[in-house]
Design a protein around this motif. Structure first.
Motif, short mmCIF file in Angstrom:
data_model
loop_
_atom_site.label_atom_id
_atom_site.label_comp_id
_atom_site.label_asym_id
_atom_site.label_seq_id
_atom_site.Cartn_x
_atom_site.Cartn_y
_atom_site.Cartn_z
N ALA A 1 0.67 -1.26 -0.18
CA ALA A 1 -0.11 -0.01 -0.01
C ALA A 1 0.92 1.35 -0.03
N ASP A 2 1.93 1.40 0.95
CA ASP A 2 2.55 2.64 0.73
C ASP A 2 3.42 2.83 -0.54
N GLU A 3 3.67 1.72 -1.17
CA GLU A 3 4.60 2.05 -2.41
C GLU A 3 3.50 2.46 -3.42
N VAL A 4 2.32 2.02 -3.40
CA VAL A 4 1.23 2.46 -4.42
C VAL A 4 1.00 3.85 -4.18
N ALA A 5 0.57 4.03 -2.77
CA ALA A 5 0.36 5.53 -2.66
C ALA A 5 1.19 6.56 -2.95
N ALA A 6 2.31 6.18 -2.80
CA ALA A 6 3.67 7.16 -3.38
C ALA A 6 3.69 7.35 -4.74
N ALA A 7 3.44 6.26 -5.45
CA ALA A 7 3.29 6.38 -7.01
C ALA A 7 2.37 7.22 -7.49
N PHE A 8 1.20 7.41 -6.71
CA PHE A 8 0.25 8.45 -7.48
C PHE A 8 0.33 9.96 -6.58
N ALA A 9 1.49 9.94 -5.97
CA ALA A 9 1.64 11.40 -5.33
C ALA A 9 1.93 12.28 -6.28
N PRO A 10 2.66 12.03 -7.26
CA PRO A 10 3.08 12.96 -8.22
C PRO A 10 1.96 13.61 -9.16
N HIS A 11 0.74 12.85 -9.01
CA HIS A 11 -0.65 13.46 -9.55
C HIS A 11 -1.42 14.22 -8.70
N GLY A 12 -0.66 14.67 -7.68
CA GLY A 12 -1.51 15.37 -6.73
C GLY A 12 -2.42 14.56 -5.79
N LEU A 13 -2.15 13.50 -5.76
CA LEU A 13 -2.97 12.38 -4.96
C LEU A 13 -2.54 12.17 -3.69
N GLN A 14 -3.38 12.58 -2.82
CA GLN A 14 -2.83 12.19 -1.43
C GLN A 14 -3.52 11.18 -0.50
N GLU A 15 -3.21 10.37 0.18
CA GLU A 15 -3.75 9.42 0.93
C GLU A 15 -4.73 10.06 2.06
N THR A 16 -5.87 9.78 2.07
CA THR A 16 -6.91 10.39 3.05
C THR A 16 -7.55 9.24 3.93
N ASP A 17 -7.45 7.60 3.50
CA ASP A 17 -7.86 6.64 4.08
C ASP A 17 -7.56 5.37 3.68
N ARG A 18 -7.34 4.39 4.48
CA ARG A 18 -6.60 2.99 4.32
C ARG A 18 -7.43 2.16 5.01
N ARG A 19 -8.13 1.26 4.44
CA ARG A 19 -8.59 -0.06 4.94
C ARG A 19 -8.01 -1.34 4.82
N GLN A 20 -8.12 -2.33 5.77
CA GLN A 20 -7.29 -3.52 5.72
C GLN A 20 -8.57 -4.47 5.99
N SER A 21 -8.24 -5.88 5.41
CA SER A 21 -9.15 -6.92 5.49
C SER A 21 -8.17 -8.09 5.24
N ALA A 22 -7.83 -8.97 6.19
CA ALA A 22 -6.96 -10.15 5.95
C ALA A 22 -5.88 -9.37 5.55
N GLU A 23 -5.23 -9.85 4.61
CA GLU A 23 -3.67 -9.42 4.33
C GLU A 23 -3.67 -8.45 3.17
N TRP A 24 -5.26 -8.08 2.79
CA TRP A 24 -5.52 -6.92 1.61
C TRP A 24 -5.78 -5.68 2.19
N SER A 25 -5.44 -4.49 1.29
CA SER A 25 -5.65 -3.26 1.83
C SER A 25 -6.25 -2.61 0.63
N ALA A 26 -6.98 -1.41 0.88
CA ALA A 26 -7.45 -0.38 -0.22
C ALA A 26 -7.04 0.98 0.38
N LEU A 27 -6.90 1.76 -0.72
CA LEU A 27 -6.53 3.40 -0.39
C LEU A 27 -7.51 4.11 -0.71
N ALA A 28 -7.93 5.41 -0.29
CA ALA A 28 -8.61 6.45 -0.80
C ALA A 28 -7.64 7.46 -0.96
#
Length: 267
Positions: free
Chosen positions: A235-262
């Motif tokens: 999740a951290d790697e993907v969040a950082a990859a979208f940062a150059p597009h002005g997208l900043q993480e505001t929410d993170r959810r986890q279930s089992a070993e999976w995550s989702a980002l807003a």
């Protein structure tokens, strides 16, 4: 096919190339994930118990014959799910919920019924937000996320997928749910900048999400990107990859070993 959990996303990506209709995933405990692909006699290779390589990962492969009543028994694995107090995702043979928004998905068509951790996390993040404009579903699969967005009041809603069967399934499921979703083919790896909208839904594996981040968007980046399909350590790697597009993480959810980002772009 059984594989170490740390290699599961690589193997799943390889399997979906061979079986675009989807695979069945089972958590058999410990450090192992099991995937099953079904086919009539002659459709799948008649293999003994072997070890094979998929994307550099060692996979244990076993072939078994499924009992004649499989057509009835497989339905027990597809049960309705409630998303908060707003959505109810169900297969066609289950009755509608008395109060929640009804979303019917045929699990026999394409990947994505709403039951997997990654899809549920996306649906949770989506259902908690008030509808505000157009939506683009990248890798729409069966159309569950796009249809949910339309049911919740977003619009217009569109979805793209590399697999023609997924495009058809999204269109058919949208029609069955009496909503409008414009589904079309698009290759997120080779197609260049991804289609965009104020809200982009992307339930994709890590390599595809990173590909989208590198290629960028065909127009203004989304105001909100909901991204899933991620193992938690990715999740951290993907969040950082979208940062150059002005997208900043505001929410993170986890279930089992999976995550989702807003990821949101500041107004």
């Amino acid at each position: 096919m059984r594989v170490r959990r740390e290699d599961a996303d690589v193997v799943l990506a390889e399997l979906l190339e061979l079986a675009p209709g989807g695979v069945e995933e089972a958590d058999v405990g410990g450090d192992v994930v099991e995937y099953a692909v079904y086919g009539a006699p002659g459709e799948l290779p008649d293999l003994p118990a072997v070890h094979a390589a998929a994307g550099g990962a060692l996979v244990e492969v076993v072939t078994t014959e499924v009992a004649d009543d499989w057509a009835d028994r497989w339905r027990q694995f597809h049960r309705p799910i409630a998303i908060g107090d707003r959505l109810y995702v169900r297969p066609p043979w289950e009755p509608a919920h008395a109060t929640l928004l009804d979303l019917v998905i045929d699990p026999g068509q394409a990947f994505g019924t709403g039951a997997h951790h990654t899809t549920r996390l996306c649906l949770e993040l989506l259902a908690e937000r008030e509808p505000d404009g157009a939506v683009m579903d990248l890798g729409c699969g069966s159309g569950v996320l796009a249809i949910a967005a339309a049911k919740l009041g977003w619009g217009p809603v569109a979805g793209v997928d590399h697999e023609l069967e997924s495009v058809r399934a999204t269109a058919e499921n949208a029609q069955a749910n009496e909503v409008e979703v414009a589904a079309s083919r698009f290759d997120l790896i080779r197609g260049g900048p991804a289609p965009t909208a104020p809200l982009v839904l992307a339930n994709l594996l890590r390599p595809l999400l990173l590909c989208v981040a590198r290629a960028g968007f065909d127009g203004e980046p989304p105001q909100l990107l909901i991204a899933s399909g991620l193992l938690s350590h990715e999740a951290d790697e993907v969040a950082a990859a979208f940062a150059p597009h002005g997208l900043q993480e505001t929410d993170r959810r986890q279930s089992a070993e999976w995550s989702a980002l807003a990821l949101r772009r500041p107004v």
